[in-house]
Design a protein around this motif. Structure first.
Motif, PDB file in Angstrom:
ATOM      1  N   ALA A  20      84.017  21.425  32.186  1.00  0.00           N
ATOM      2  CA  ALA A  20      84.079  22.551  33.116  1.00  0.00           C
ATOM      3  C   ALA A  20      83.127  22.282  34.282  1.00  0.00           C
ATOM      4  O   ALA A  20      82.063  21.674  34.101  1.00  0.00           O
ATOM      5  N   LYS A  21      83.519  22.715  35.479  1.00  0.00           N
ATOM      6  CA  LYS A  21      82.646  22.596  36.645  1.00  0.00           C
ATOM      7  C   LYS A  21      81.374  23.388  36.340  1.00  0.00           C
ATOM      8  O   LYS A  21      81.426  24.469  35.795  1.00  0.00           O
ATOM      9  N   THR A  35      88.722  18.171  39.825  1.00  0.00           N
ATOM     10  CA  THR A  35      90.100  18.599  39.648  1.00  0.00           C
ATOM     11  C   THR A  35      90.201  20.106  39.503  1.00  0.00           C
ATOM     12  O   THR A  35      89.214  20.782  39.200  1.00  0.00           O
ATOM     13  N   LYS A  36      91.376  20.601  39.742  1.00  0.00           N
ATOM     14  CA  LYS A  36      91.704  22.000  39.478  1.00  0.00           C
ATOM     15  C   LYS A  36      92.736  21.982  38.368  1.00  0.00           C
ATOM     16  O   LYS A  36      93.761  21.303  38.487  1.00  0.00           O
ATOM     17  N   ILE A  37      92.444  22.691  37.296  1.00  0.00           N
ATOM     18  CA  ILE A  37      93.400  22.760  36.192  1.00  0.00           C
ATOM     19  C   ILE A  37      94.008  24.151  36.163  1.00  0.00           C
ATOM     20  O   ILE A  37      93.301  25.157  36.129  1.00  0.00           O
ATOM     21  N   LYS A  38      95.328  24.181  36.242  1.00  0.00           N
ATOM     22  CA  LYS A  38      96.068  25.440  36.171  1.00  0.00           C
ATOM     23  C   LYS A  38      97.338  25.169  35.389  1.00  0.00           C
ATOM     24  O   LYS A  38      98.064  24.222  35.692  1.00  0.00           O
ATOM     25  N   HIS A  42      96.810  19.161  36.370  1.00  0.00           N
ATOM     26  CA  HIS A  42      95.666  18.780  37.194  1.00  0.00           C
ATOM     27  C   HIS A  42      96.081  18.613  38.654  1.00  0.00           C
ATOM     28  O   HIS A  42      97.098  17.988  38.947  1.00  0.00           O
ATOM     29  N   GLU A  67      85.328  23.897  46.760  1.00  0.00           N
ATOM     30  CA  GLU A  67      85.573  25.335  46.657  1.00  0.00           C
ATOM     31  C   GLU A  67      86.885  25.725  47.353  1.00  0.00           C
ATOM     32  O   GLU A  67      87.658  26.514  46.814  1.00  0.00           O
ATOM     33  N   GLY A  70      89.699  25.040  45.144  1.00  0.00           N
ATOM     34  CA  GLY A  70      89.715  25.725  43.852  1.00  0.00           C
ATOM     35  C   GLY A  70      89.297  24.882  42.666  1.00  0.00           C
ATOM     36  O   GLY A  70      89.809  25.074  41.560  1.00  0.00           O
ATOM     37  N   ALA A  71      88.365  23.954  42.862  1.00  0.00           N
ATOM     38  CA  ALA A  71      87.919  23.071  41.773  1.00  0.00           C
ATOM     39  C   ALA A  71      87.472  23.864  40.551  1.00  0.00           C
ATOM     40  O   ALA A  71      86.733  24.844  40.668  1.00  0.00           O
ATOM     41  N   THR A  72      87.926  23.424  39.378  1.00  0.00           N
ATOM     42  CA  THR A  72      87.551  24.086  38.126  1.00  0.00           C
ATOM     43  C   THR A  72      86.887  23.134  37.136  1.00  0.00           C
ATOM     44  O   THR A  72      86.190  23.579  36.239  1.00  0.00           O
ATOM     45  N   HIS A  73      87.113  21.829  37.289  1.00  0.00           N
ATOM     46  CA  HIS A  73      86.632  20.865  36.303  1.00  0.00           C
ATOM     47  C   HIS A  73      86.131  19.569  36.947  1.00  0.00           C
ATOM     48  O   HIS A  73      86.537  19.227  38.060  1.00  0.00           O
TER      49      HIS A  73
END
Length: 105
Positions: A20-21, A35-38, A42, A67, A70-73
């Motif tokens: 996690a970020k 990365t952004k995970i949704k 990825h 930001e 939307g970076a999440t990880h």
């Protein structure tokens, strides 16, 4: 532990461990992938290298871009060799587009 594999232009595959970020890392070198995970998918944001993962994300020069995207990880591929990290980074960047790696970001 969740992982993701990125392949370089050379055809070689590199496994990254997903965190996690905001995770605190040990003081080791590595290649990192923002990365952004949704929905288990990825979205590539940034790829970089560092000799110290424990401090690399403190005031990162691309944080605004992370930001905005939307970076999440943060996914990590550990490597103690600077030349190996540079080779891996170049190999992966040759194959994929990372928006925050582009010149104007």
């Amino acid at each position: 532990m969740a992982t993701i594999t990125l392949e370089g232009c050379s055809g070689k595959s590199y496994e990254f461990i997903i965190h996690a970020k905001g995770t605190n890392f040990n003081s080791v070198g590595g290649v990192y992938y923002i990365t952004k995970i949704k929905n288990n998918k990825h979205t590539r944001i940034y790829l970089g290298i560092t000799n110290d993962l424990s401090t690399r994300f403190d005031n990162h020069h691309k944080e605004d871009c992370f930001e905005e995207n939307g970076a999440t990880h943060i996914a990590i591929h550990k490597s103690s060799s600077e030349s190996e990290r540079e080779k891996i980074e170049k190999d992966i960047l040759c194959k994929y587009n990372f928006p925050c790696n582009e010149q104007n970001n």
